[in-house]
Motif scaffolding. Structure first.
Motif, PDB file in Angstrom:
ATOM      1  N   LYS A 158      39.983  35.824  37.844  1.00  0.00           N
ATOM      2  CA  LYS A 158      40.839  36.889  38.347  1.00  0.00           C
ATOM      3  C   LYS A 158      41.359  36.517  39.739  1.00  0.00           C
ATOM      4  O   LYS A 158      42.531  36.733  40.053  1.00  0.00           O
ATOM      5  CB  LYS A 158      40.033  38.190  38.411  1.00  0.00           C
ATOM      6  CG  LYS A 158      40.892  39.410  38.214  1.00  0.00           C
ATOM      7  CD  LYS A 158      40.027  40.651  38.102  1.00  0.00           C
ATOM      8  CE  LYS A 158      40.898  41.884  38.272  1.00  0.00           C
ATOM      9  NZ  LYS A 158      40.113  43.077  38.557  1.00  0.00           N
ATOM     10  N   ALA A 159      40.471  35.921  40.522  1.00  0.00           N
ATOM     11  CA  ALA A 159      40.861  35.561  41.885  1.00  0.00           C
ATOM     12  C   ALA A 159      41.961  34.517  41.888  1.00  0.00           C
ATOM     13  O   ALA A 159      42.682  34.364  42.862  1.00  0.00           O
ATOM     14  CB  ALA A 159      39.647  35.052  42.650  1.00  0.00           C
ATOM     15  N   LYS A 160      42.065  33.789  40.786  1.00  0.00           N
ATOM     16  CA  LYS A 160      43.118  32.780  40.718  1.00  0.00           C
ATOM     17  C   LYS A 160      44.458  33.399  40.383  1.00  0.00           C
ATOM     18  O   LYS A 160      45.473  32.718  40.357  1.00  0.00           O
ATOM     19  CB  LYS A 160      42.772  31.755  39.631  1.00  0.00           C
ATOM     20  CG  LYS A 160      41.753  30.744  40.079  1.00  0.00           C
ATOM     21  CD  LYS A 160      41.729  29.585  39.111  1.00  0.00           C
ATOM     22  CE  LYS A 160      40.446  29.550  38.347  1.00  0.00           C
ATOM     23  NZ  LYS A 160      40.399  28.461  37.378  1.00  0.00           N
ATOM     24  N   GLY A 161      44.457  34.694  40.087  1.00  0.00           N
ATOM     25  CA  GLY A 161      45.715  35.364  39.780  1.00  0.00           C
ATOM     26  C   GLY A 161      46.196  35.089  38.367  1.00  0.00           C
ATOM     27  O   GLY A 161      47.401  35.104  38.113  1.00  0.00           O
ATOM     28  N   LEU A 162      45.273  34.834  37.462  1.00  0.00           N
ATOM     29  CA  LEU A 162      45.694  34.583  36.084  1.00  0.00           C
ATOM     30  C   LEU A 162      46.074  35.886  35.399  1.00  0.00           C
ATOM     31  O   LEU A 162      45.683  36.969  35.808  1.00  0.00           O
ATOM     32  CB  LEU A 162      44.557  33.914  35.305  1.00  0.00           C
ATOM     33  CG  LEU A 162      44.060  32.596  35.874  1.00  0.00           C
ATOM     34  CD1 LEU A 162      42.924  32.059  35.017  1.00  0.00           C
ATOM     35  CD2 LEU A 162      45.191  31.591  35.923  1.00  0.00           C
ATOM     36  N   ARG A 163      46.828  35.744  34.338  1.00  0.00           N
ATOM     37  CA  ARG A 163      47.211  36.893  33.518  1.00  0.00           C
ATOM     38  C   ARG A 163      45.971  37.528  32.881  1.00  0.00           C
ATOM     39  O   ARG A 163      45.065  36.793  32.471  1.00  0.00           O
ATOM     40  CB  ARG A 163      48.049  36.382  32.354  1.00  0.00           C
ATOM     41  CG  ARG A 163      49.481  36.690  32.373  1.00  0.00           C
ATOM     42  CD  ARG A 163      50.121  35.856  31.281  1.00  0.00           C
ATOM     43  NE  ARG A 163      50.753  34.698  31.892  1.00  0.00           N
ATOM     44  CZ  ARG A 163      51.995  34.737  32.371  1.00  0.00           C
ATOM     45  NH1 ARG A 163      52.707  35.833  32.274  1.00  0.00           N
ATOM     46  NH2 ARG A 163      52.523  33.691  32.939  1.00  0.00           N
ATOM     47  N   ARG A 196      35.333  36.662  37.577  1.00  0.00           N
ATOM     48  CA  ARG A 196      35.881  37.066  38.868  1.00  0.00           C
ATOM     49  C   ARG A 196      36.711  35.923  39.443  1.00  0.00           C
ATOM     50  O   ARG A 196      37.792  36.133  39.973  1.00  0.00           O
ATOM     51  CB  ARG A 196      34.711  37.400  39.792  1.00  0.00           C
ATOM     52  CG  ARG A 196      35.066  38.218  40.976  1.00  0.00           C
ATOM     53  CD  ARG A 196      33.833  38.459  41.802  1.00  0.00           C
ATOM     54  NE  ARG A 196      33.153  37.196  42.087  1.00  0.00           N
ATOM     55  CZ  ARG A 196      31.914  37.116  42.555  1.00  0.00           C
ATOM     56  NH1 ARG A 196      31.211  38.206  42.756  1.00  0.00           N
ATOM     57  NH2 ARG A 196      31.381  35.948  42.809  1.00  0.00           N
ATOM     58  N   THR A 197      36.183  34.705  39.271  1.00  0.00           N
ATOM     59  CA  THR A 197      36.936  33.548  39.757  1.00  0.00           C
ATOM     60  C   THR A 197      38.303  33.488  39.081  1.00  0.00           C
ATOM     61  O   THR A 197      39.323  33.275  39.729  1.00  0.00           O
ATOM     62  CB  THR A 197      36.171  32.242  39.439  1.00  0.00           C
ATOM     63  OG1 THR A 197      34.828  32.401  39.861  1.00  0.00           O
ATOM     64  CG2 THR A 197      36.804  31.072  40.133  1.00  0.00           C
ATOM     65  N   ASP A 221      30.306  35.752  37.026  1.00  0.00           N
ATOM     66  CA  ASP A 221      31.044  35.348  38.215  1.00  0.00           C
ATOM     67  C   ASP A 221      32.342  34.624  37.882  1.00  0.00           C
ATOM     68  O   ASP A 221      33.344  34.789  38.563  1.00  0.00           O
ATOM     69  CB  ASP A 221      30.171  34.416  39.067  1.00  0.00           C
ATOM     70  CG  ASP A 221      29.051  35.170  39.734  1.00  0.00           C
ATOM     71  OD1 ASP A 221      29.056  36.414  39.622  1.00  0.00           O
ATOM     72  OD2 ASP A 221      28.193  34.539  40.358  1.00  0.00           O
ATOM     73  N   TYR A 222      32.299  33.828  36.823  1.00  0.00           N
ATOM     74  CA  TYR A 222      33.512  33.051  36.562  1.00  0.00           C
ATOM     75  C   TYR A 222      34.691  33.909  36.123  1.00  0.00           C
ATOM     76  O   TYR A 222      35.839  33.520  36.254  1.00  0.00           O
ATOM     77  CB  TYR A 222      33.257  31.910  35.569  1.00  0.00           C
ATOM     78  CG  TYR A 222      32.588  32.307  34.285  1.00  0.00           C
ATOM     79  CD1 TYR A 222      33.286  32.949  33.269  1.00  0.00           C
ATOM     80  CD2 TYR A 222      31.251  32.018  34.074  1.00  0.00           C
ATOM     81  CE1 TYR A 222      32.676  33.301  32.095  1.00  0.00           C
ATOM     82  CE2 TYR A 222      30.624  32.365  32.896  1.00  0.00           C
ATOM     83  CZ  TYR A 222      31.334  33.004  31.904  1.00  0.00           C
ATOM     84  OH  TYR A 222      30.721  33.357  30.740  1.00  0.00           O
TER      85      TYR A 222
END
Ligand SMILES: Nc1ncnc2c1ncn2[C@@H]1O[C@H](COP(=O)(O)OP(=O)(O)OP(=O)(O)O)[C@@H](O)[C@H]1O
Ligand SMILES: Nc1ncnc2c1ncn2[C@@H]1O[C@H](COP(=O)(O)OP(=O)(O)OP(=O)(O)O)[C@@H](O)[C@H]1O
Ligand SMILES: [Mg+2]
Ligand SMILES: [Mg+2]
Lengths: 318, 510, 302, 691
Positions: A221-226, A218-219, A215-216
């Protein structure tokens, strides 16, 4: 943490004791002894001479006395003297251990870096061509015994391409230079590393695949990290944790592997020393080797426990 | 001077123990430490080294050596008769416990010294600074040629300070000070020994700058190194070129390969004669008939062996009319059945050469013997285990060789009565007598008679089934001038003895 | 795991099919695993039936026909004493594979037993057994093998036994870990609360559930041991000449000339090891997937 | 508490209702290879206005998460595939833009809070790093700047001592704190849309209330639009503007929140509402939605609810109903919504719930002063340095034929109590008398007898079934363990039980993974019943199940009780369910029981401040009620049971606590009356009216 380490160290004493008792018994059960090993047809020895030599080395005493003597020495921080050349075992090992550690260290490091990198790539490209070819390559790597790998490498890089020296630790007779030493190191280290790199690759791939589903991730990714940040900071950091165990388990087998590789590449480490000691029934040296490698393996396992708690803050040893 | 470096492969690591305690590495010694005399590399006599000359006024009982003047140890101390007396005593000293001490067993007072009733060899005396006298128990006309050649002379001013019990493994052995053409420079354990030119060498300053003896445990790396020119010589110390690699090396124009260098090494099937199964001579003969030795030599050994039917590798010591035991499996079967051989019992068969050619040879032998109903079960052992097995007689047959290139007399340990463990229970007083007779004269023609007679008996009785004399292929890099030439002319490897090989005359081609 | 996802899986298929039947079906659907199994079966069969397949005995020497390249009569050529490589590969496979299987069978039996006992009973028993495990783990395996073989003589059977006796700790650890995590699972508690006895709990509830990771470890070990035999052959401790094993065939081929100009002497044993290792691992992967009921529940479900 | 500058940086937003910030049109998502697709989302359309809050509800697997994650490009492709649709964020199609561009929007403009706070945070990185990385990525701030903002945000969500906590790792926080951090992480870049994907499912009731409160407040303060995903209609009813109900990947009804309750038009929505026990109308039978959740591997060409729908007709099974507008902002996807709507809300199937005689009976189980302490060992010699006081002096009775409910927040010791009663845990002190006998140290036949009489239904329906045993074997295990009957008779008994719990005989040879959650739980119940026990401990038997299935199980337990005369110790935290099914309630807090009494009394006039807080936290499936009820939101988290506070365990969180509470353990006093029965309360201030 500290108390965990202490406890582990305390526990390791009976373990080491057990290891040495068993190895001592087995070493002495080998046919022939140090005295017989030295006899050759060219210089036959009389029975009296043989008996005298045995007496000198203490080989005429009952086994448990020999063991107790040995342990007595150990408790005084003394590993005894070689039956063969009378030198202090501690000194011999002290001279050679760095060489073996250099070889094993570099091999392990290379195996780890290469294996992990390829494993991560393989996981990111799961079920694509890259993944399949890396997996296949990995298995071929795992299928070539150390000694044959060594020969192959020498053939290609020393004989055919003439890029690298074929054996030794440095050019004989030249004063030491790091570059020269490293050139000599490449082939034996590679021969040791390739097999292990393939193993690390398998585990890294599995670990990374597992982490990728977390899950983390996905988190992150959800933060818009590179993507690179996600893979390295969030993915690899976690995937490394199980790999550390594999790293630890690789050590004992690496000592075995280094015996073979040191023989093939004339690398003057403790593996080479050990093989000679076995042939010569030089039990103080055999025991010294066993003790030192067992201690190293144990310390390494402790270090791995530490690494665990650094890599994974959830782990606490209390 | 830019004389260059000669790199020689050496397949041992037995340097640290020291000259007194090793039976290998003497080739290295001759470049640093030297003896009173060495064998000439042509094999036809001895070469005065530290002894300039010697006399024996009484036909071999007393020897008086005049030492060479002006010789200095590498540290500058002059060499004197004290060093010689010291060194001979060191070899014989029971506290040193050297396997070579037997070499001095003929010297007067040896027994007393060994059993502790004397504190030195009474037979060895310095007559003056440059003269040493050695007195033997009885006349031994060949004593210098056969025994003294194996004795090195050590610096008394250094080793004299070391308690005899601590000699083994002393730091001296990894930092030797000698009188030879090269000066010990550096030893890296399991890597190499470096020796540098001694400009003051008494036979003339060497042309080479240095020699590096590169140490290897495993053979393939030596071959690779030869090929990449990381080493210059695969000679006897390197164990010889494996047969399988011969063709490969022969293709390289910078190498001289000597494919058939005689190793002076009789190779045989060992029988445990204390075991009833091998008591019947017909059984032993059958084994020889069963094996197609020619085929093995031609194929597996690629010609690297000289068929032999008796003990001695020296031509002059062998009778001409020996039974050839040509390959004849039918005859073998017949002999076996006559002797009542029970083929159903397997035969425990030990050997210890683990190189491929020997493993293949054992394979071939196994196959040939199986064909006539002898079912051997090969077992590879290491030296310690072999010695143990010998000591307690727990084997039936084996595959072995014994080095005796120097002189037929060296064969005695494998055949004379009671020479346990190698003689394996064989005893023929006639053979013992012939061996003794062979040492009574220095004249080769006289000696030959005794040995030829012995060779006949051994050929008939086959205490061991003589197979062939081993041949070792050697290889040398052509850029060392003198090296290959030297070995080309050497008739055979004089097993494990310091040989005067004129190393000071070799040089690196410009 | 939410239940709705389960319901998404069509459950219509035959209800009376057992877990093993189901596992077998899934296994056979695993393409690589079946490939592995088929390859392995072919290899094992060929080795077992070697006398029927090979025209030559493994030790039939032919000194005049040595070092022949692959061709008509000798499919894979001959070696340095003229023995047929193909025959030796088949007979050698018997040794290499049985070393792998027997040694691992020994180590798996000990490892699973010790691990199960340590994990299930915990406490002092666990502490003691963990000490034992640590000890055997730190044993220098090679040292013990060398020494042991020197004591009892170099026979491949001895070697197998020693390897087996020394390799169990990793399996024991794995088993113990799995069991520790299972021991307090509710289905085990449920069984205990029903009055089920410890032995039945271990056999019926725990072992079947820890089997799949252990099986994977075991298959990996088989491969490792086959290679270990090869390394031991290098040190002269493996199968004794003239018997063939893939490892000592490679050892015999360990010269530059053979490497360069007689590839038929080393490629076949090398390839056989690779194929066997690969197949065994494929089978292992397949087994894991087939025995893992969650696997079929598909998707990202963990 | 609220940092001014946190809000200062916020971009000006339009007021609610001013045009959509997000518009989803015809979104369809499939998983898996073509031909064997899972149709996770089918033709979903909705709009989200600036500042609006929309709830998406629906049972597990209905496609809520996939919808949300698709918007943010978070589903894994493969196996996922977006087969149709657009998602316009301020006019730009999120689904069509390249990943690099979408990355700019993720986290900055649209942020997400995930369901499980523990697993959605990276366990090996400090929360400081995890909080600041998005700021640094999107706003190019320096580490100190980013940290300042993160600190303010932590303050805002109520994490005390933020500067220090920034260096801590996720495992060092409680679940509630983690979820707050998750929220802070989502809000740190001040997004214009916040998607909250079941952010409270993994949390306790009391903590859940805190979080809901917090998000509602922040949404107002920051003026963002919010999509709140949940399977719990009652939870969201109180604070969202609109609700979209999803079923099998489609939105079946979407309406302003008030209208959804007052004018329900879709049969599924009605079903959902019916299966929630009502706090106001006790003792009515629950009405579950019949049948099992839908099969989403079938192409969505018909109404997926039809197989479970009482109103379904031929048309429903042939064609998929379109979303029709029913009223202002109210759409529904049902062919027969007109008829459905006109039907009255189905009256709860009346009081066929058997009124168990509430008269005083002799107790079956008497637990007195039970303590279970788990030792904590430290140091080289593993000396015991302390203990987890999991159960710390608990006394209660369970009367024959009644259902006693044990409630309390997670970790308070409920399961441990249950396990100790069952003999799976060795009590450190106290006694447990079952039928008047103490079984401590019992062995052999005695023990077998108790094992037969007392059984447990475990919390987790999946974890409590051996995945490698068939249903038949699992159910029959008790018989085998007890050596009851012959093989054949055991088979018969298993069949009986399967029938009793409503499982088809055909399921007998299946494995647990082939069953649905409800079916699994029935297997667990059958296993417990197989040897004819008298007493059943049900440890949160429904908490892992979906609303629609919960009702089925609760009804089943109820029926069995009536039919077999069972006695239950029911452990749970879902107060509305407990109110529905229990006769008496014992409220537990940190290892102690703080209040015991009949259900009516405890729910009607709770005396302990903890009970009151607990009750007030129960979500009510009614927007109006939700608005008016006074919630008591407890501060702080559950304290550590290894260091229980002195005196009254509850005092650190208690609004009524006084000096005495911190020192003296409150005695248990009976506030009961002959009418209401015993009402035991352990509080110094019980009965004082202030709260
Ligand atoms: N990676 C995937 N592969 C295959 N199917 C998937 C995948 N992810 C989700 N699904 C399926 O898509 C459907 C919708 O799943 P989703 O996670 O959106 O449900 P949900 O409504 O969020 O449920 P919950 O309340 O359990 O979170 C489910 O049937 C699920 O099995
Ligand atoms: N074996 C154990 N060792 C140490 N501590 C334990 C053990 N089992 C439970 N605990 C602790 O005891 C306390 C009570 O646990 P228990 O499982 O009874 O809680 P619970 O009320 O059932 O909670 P939940 O609702 O989460 O199931 C918890 O703090 C838990 O961490
Ligand atoms: Mg979801
Ligand atoms: Mg619980």
């Amino acid at each position: 943490m500290l108390s965990y380490l202490l406890r582990k160290l305390l526990l390791s004493i009976p373990v080491l004791f057990g290891v040495t008792v068993i190895v001592f018994a087995i070493a002495h059960a080998m046919p022939g002894d140090a005295v017989l090993a030295m006899i050759t047809a060219e210089a036959p020895s009389s029975e009296a001479l043989i008996a005298m030599r045995r007496g000198e080395l203490g080989l005429d005493q009952p086994l448990y006395i020999q063991y107790l003597n040995w342990i007595g020495q150990i408790l005084h921080g003394n590993l005894g003297r070689s039956f063969v050349n009378g030198r202090s075992v501690g000194e011999i090992i002290g001279e050679r251990l760095p060489m073996t550690l250099e070889l094993m260290g570099v091999a392990l490091l290379v195996a780890f870096l290469v294996g992990t990198t390829l494993g991560v790539i393989s996981a990111l490209r799961q079920y694509r061509l890259t993944d399949y070819s890396l997996t296949l390559g990995g298995f071929v790597g795992v299928s070539i015994p150390d000694f044959f790998m060594g020969l192959l490498l020498v053939y290609v890089f020393a004989l055919e391409l003439r890029w690298l020296p074929s054996s030794g630790i440095s050019t004989a007779g030249d004063s030491f230079s790091l570059v020269d030493n490293l050139r000599h190191l490449i082939l034996p280290a590679a021969a040791l590393a390739l097999f292990r790199a393939a193993i690390f690759m398998r585990y890294a791939r599995a670990g990374m695949l597992e982490v990728l589903n977390k899950d983390y991730m996905r988190t992150a990714k959800a933060k818009g990290l590179r993507p690179s940040t996600i893979t390295l900071r969030h993915g690899l950091r976690n995937a490394l944790i199980p790999l550390v165990t594999v790293f630890g388990l690789a050590l004992p087998t690496l000592f075995g592997g280094s015996v073979v590789i040191e023989t093939i590449f004339q690398w003057p480490g403790i593996g080479l020393m050990f093989i000679d000691a076995v042939v010569n029934r030089d039990s103080p040296v055999i025991m010294g080797y066993v003790l030192i490698t067992a201690i190293i393996v144990m310390l390494a396992n402790l270090a791995i426990d530490l690494a665990y708690s650094v890599l994974d803050p959830r782990v606490s040893y209390d | 001077a830019d004389g260059g470096t000669f790199r020689s492969a050496m397949r041992t690591g037995c340097i640290e123990m020291g000259t007194l305690h090793t039976t290998c590495g003497h080739r290295l010694d001759e470049t640093v430490l030297q003896g009173l005399v060495h064998i000439k590399w042509t094999g036809d006599g001895v070469q005065p080294m530290l002894a300039e000359s010697w006399k024996t006024p009484d036909g071999g009982k007393t020897y008086v050596f005049s030492l060479r003047h002006g010789v200095k140890w590498h540290d500058g101390t002059p060499f004197t008769a004290n060093d010689v007396v010291f060194s001979l005593n060191l070899y014989a000293n029971p506290k040193v416990n050297s396997p070579w001490s037997q070499k001095l067993s003929a010297v007067a007072g040896y027994k007393a010294f060994q059993d502790g009733s004397a504190s030195s060899l009474v037979g060895v005396k310095a007559l003056d600074d440059m003269t040493v006298q050695v007195e033997l128990d009885s006349a031994k006309p060949l004593w210098v040629q056969l025994q003294l050649i194996a004795i090195s002379i050590f610096p008394e001013h250094i080793l004299g300070k070391v308690a005899p019990g601590d000699i083994k493994g002393n730091a001296f052995w990894v930092n030797r000070v000698g009188t030879g053409p090269f000066i010990w420079k550096k030893y890296e354990s399991d890597q190499y020994v470096e020796v540098d030119r001694n400009p003051d060498y008494f036979l003339g300053a060497p042309k080479l700058d240095r020699i590096i003896y590169q140490i290897y445990k495993d053979v393939p790396p030596i071959i690779a190194a030869l090929e990449t020119q990381e080493v210059d010589a695969m000679s006897y110390e390197g164990g010889g070129v494996p047969i399988s690699e011969l063709a490969r090396l022969q293709k390289l124009d910078y190498l001289t390969v000597l494919p058939k260098f005689s190793a002076g090494l009789p190779t045989y099937l060992q029988f445990n004669l204390e075991n009833k199964r091998f008591a019947d001579v017909r059984v032993r003969q059958a084994m020889l008939y069963a094996i197609d030795r020619r085929a093995i030599i031609e194929t597996v050994k690629q010609g690297a062996g000289e068929l032999s039917n008796t003990l001695f590798p020296q031509d002059w010591a062998r009778a001409k009319d020996l039974e050839p035991y040509d390959y004849n499996p039918d005859k073998a079967r017949q002999l076996l059945s006559e002797a009542g051989w029970d083929g159903s019992q397997p035969v425990d068969f030990i050997y210890y050469y683990s190189d491929q050619m020997n493993v293949d040879t054992v394979t071939a032998i196994q196959s040939y013997l199986a064909a006539v109903g002898v079912n051997i079960q090969p077992r590879l052992l290491d030296p310690a285990a072999i010695n143990q097995t010998y000591a307690d007689g727990s084997f039936q047959m084996g595959f072995f060789a014994n080095g005796m290139g120097l002189d037929p007399s060296l064969g005695s340990p494998v055949v004379v009565c009671g020479a346990k463990p190698l003689s394996m229970g064989y005893c023929n007083p006639k053979v013992d007598e012939l061996f003794n007779k062979g040492l009574e004269s220095a004249d080769r023609a006289v000696r030959a008679e005794s040995y030829q007679e012995a060779s006949r008996i051994l050929n008939k009785e086959l205490p061991k089934a003589w197979l062939w004399n081993e041949v070792r292929p050697l290889a040398f890099n052509n850029h060392i001038v003198g090296l290959a030439q030297h070995f080309k002319e050497q008739p055979l490897v004089i097993f494990n003895h310091p040989v005067y090989n004129e190393v000071e005359k070799w040089e690196v081609a410009k | 795991m939410t239940d709705a996802t389960v319901a998404d899986v069509p459950v219509a298929s035959g209800a009376s099919r057992g877990l093993w039947g189901e596992a077998a079906r899934r296994f056979l659907n695993h393409r690589l695993a079946t490939l592995g199994l088929v390859m392995l079966a072919i290899i094992v069969l060929a080795c077992v039936l070697a006398p029927l397949i090979a025209h030559y005995g493994p030790n039939d020497i032919d000194l005049r026909g040595r070092n022949q390249p692959p061709g008509g009569v000798h499919w894979l050529g001959t070696d340095g004493t003229g023995r047929d490589i193909f025959a030796r590969i088949l007979y050698g496979g018997r040794i290499s594979l049985s070393v792998g299987f027997i040694a691992v069978a020994i180590s798996a039996a000990i490892g699973i037993f010790v691990g199960a006992v340590a994990g299930y009973f915990g406490g002092k028993v666990d502490l003691l057994l963990m000490g034992l495990i640590d000890m055997v783990l730190t044993f220098p395996r090679l040292v013990i093998i060398i020494a042991f073989v020197a004591v009892v003589g170099p026979s491949i059977f001895n070697t197998m036994v020693v390897i087996g006796l020394l390799s169990w700790p990793s399996i024991a650890r794995l088993t113990r870990g799995e069991i520790l995590s299972l021991r307090n699972q509710e289905f085990v508690l449920a069984a205990r609360s029903l009055g089920t006895s410890p032995s039945v709990i271990i056999l019926e509830h725990i072992l079947p559930n820890v089997l799949s990771p252990i099986l994977v470890a075991i298959t990996l070990d088989v491969a490792t041991v086959i290679l270990l035999e090869a390394s031991l052959s290098f040190l002269g401790l493996g199968a004794q000449a003239p018997a063939a094993s893939w490892g000592n065939m490679l050892r015999d081929a360990r010269t530059l000339s053979i490497l360069e100009s007689q590839p038929w002497m080393w490629i076949p044993p090398g390839a056989m090891i690779a194929i066997a290792v690969l197949s065994i691992n494929f089978v292992g992967d397949g087994l894991r997937d087939a025995l893992d009921p969650q696997h079929i529940m598909g998707g990202g479900a963990k | 508490m609220m940092g001014v500058d946190v809000l200062a940086g916020r971009k000006p937003t339009t007021a609610p209702g001013q045009g959509p910030v997000l518009e989803v049109q015809g979104l369809s998502v499939e998983f898996g290879p073509k031909g064997r697709s899972v149709y996770a989302v089918n033709d979903v359309s909705f709009q989200l206005a600036e500042g609006e809050s929309l709830a998406i509800v629906g049972e597990s697997g209905s496609g809520k998460s996939v919808t949300a994650q698709t918007l943010m490009g978070l589903i894994r492709k493969p196996p996922g595939r977006v087969t149709a649709g657009r998602a316009l964020y301020r006019g730009r199609d999120l689904l069509a833009m390249p990943d690099s561009e979408l990355r700019q929007i993720r986290g900055r403009d649209i942020a997400m809070i995930f369901q499980d706070p523990m697993s959605s945070l990276n366990p090996v990185l400090t929360i400081g790093l995890q909080l600041t990385e998005a700021l640094r990525e999107h706003q190019g701030l320096s580490q100190p700047q980013a940290e300042r903002q993160a600190l303010d945000m932590l303050d805002l969500v109520g994490i005390a001592n933020a500067p220090q906590r920034m260096r801590a790792f996720p495992h060092q926080f409680s679940g509630g704190q983690l979820q707050r951090i998750g929220i802070a992480m989502a809000l740190v870049c001040k997004p214009s849309i916040l998607i909250a994907d079941e952010p409270t499912t993994a949390l306790d009731v009391t903590i859940q209330a805190q979080i809901v409160e917090l998000v509602a407040r922040l949404q107002k303060q920051l003026g963002m639009a919010i999509i709140w995903i949940s399977h719990d209609l009652s939870l969201v009813a109180g604070f969202v503007d609109r609700v979209a109900v999803m079923y099998a990947g489609s939105i079946v009804e979407c309406a302003p929140v008030n209208e959804l309750f007052s004018k329900t038009t879709h049969p599924y929505t009605i079903g959902l509402l019916n299966s929630i026990p009502s706090l106001t109308a006790a003792n009515t039978r629950l009405v579950p939605i019949k049948g099992a959740p839908p099969n989403v591997t079938l192409a969505p060409t018909f109404c997926a609810f039809a197989p479970r729908c009482d109103h379904a007709e031929a048309r429903c099974r042939e064609a998929k109903p379109p979303l029709e507008t029913v009223g202002a902002g109210h759409t529904t996807a049902c062919w027969r919504w007109r008829q459905v709507e006109r039907l009255p809300r189905r009256a709860a199937a009346a009081a066929d719930k058997l009124a168990v005689a509430a008269q005083k009976q002799e107790p079956l189980l008497v637990v007195s002063d039970l303590k279970v302490h788990f030792p904590i060992r430290r140091g080289v010699l593993r000396r015991q340095v302390g203990a987890v006081h999991a159960v710390d002096g608990v006394s209660f009775e369970v009367l024959r034929g009644e259902t006693l409910a044990l409630v309390g927040e997670s970790g308070c010791g409920k399961s441990t109590t249950g396990r100790a009663v069952l003999g799976l845990e060795r009590p450190s002190a106290g006694s447990i008398l079952f039928e008047g006998r103490d079984y401590a140290g019992a062995t052999g036949e005695q023990l077998k007898q108790r094992q037969r009489d007392m059984q447990m239904v475990f919390q987790n329906p999946f974890g409590s079934l051996n995945p490698r045993m068939t249903v038949g074997r699992i159910v029959g295990e008790g018989l085998r363990a007890q050596k009851i009957g012959t093989r054949a008779s055991r088979d018969v008994r298993v069949s009986e039980l399967l029938a009793l719990v409503g499982l088809r005989e055909a399921l007998r040879n299946r494995y647990p993974f082939e069953l649905s959650g409800g079916q699994r739980q029935r297997v667990g119940i059958a296993r417990a019943l197989v040897a004819n026990p008298k007493f059943i401990i049900a440890d949160e038997p429904i908490s892992a199940l979906d609303v629609s299935i919960q009702a089925q199980i609760v009804n089943l337990l109820d029926d069995l009780k009536a039919r077999l005369g069972l006695t239950y110790l029911f452990i749970g935290h879902d107060l509305s369910m407990i109110r529905y099914l229990s006769d008496r309630v014992a409220v537990m807090y940190l290892g102690r029981i703080v209040e015991t009494g009949t259900t009516a009394v405890v729910f009607g006039s709770p005396l302990h401040p903890y009970t009151r807080a607990l009750l007030s936290a129960i979500p009510v499936p009614d927007p109006k009620a939700g608005g008016t009820r006074r919630r008591i939101v407890l501060g702080g988290a559950v304290p550590d049971p290894s260091k229980p506070p002195p005196g009254c365990h509850f005092h650190p969180r208690c609004p009524m606590a006084t000096e005495i509470c911190t020192k003296v353990e409150p005695p248990v006093r009976d506030f009961g009356s002959p009418v209401s029965g015993q009402h035991l309360v352990a509080c110094h201030h019980a009965g004082e009216a202030t709260l």
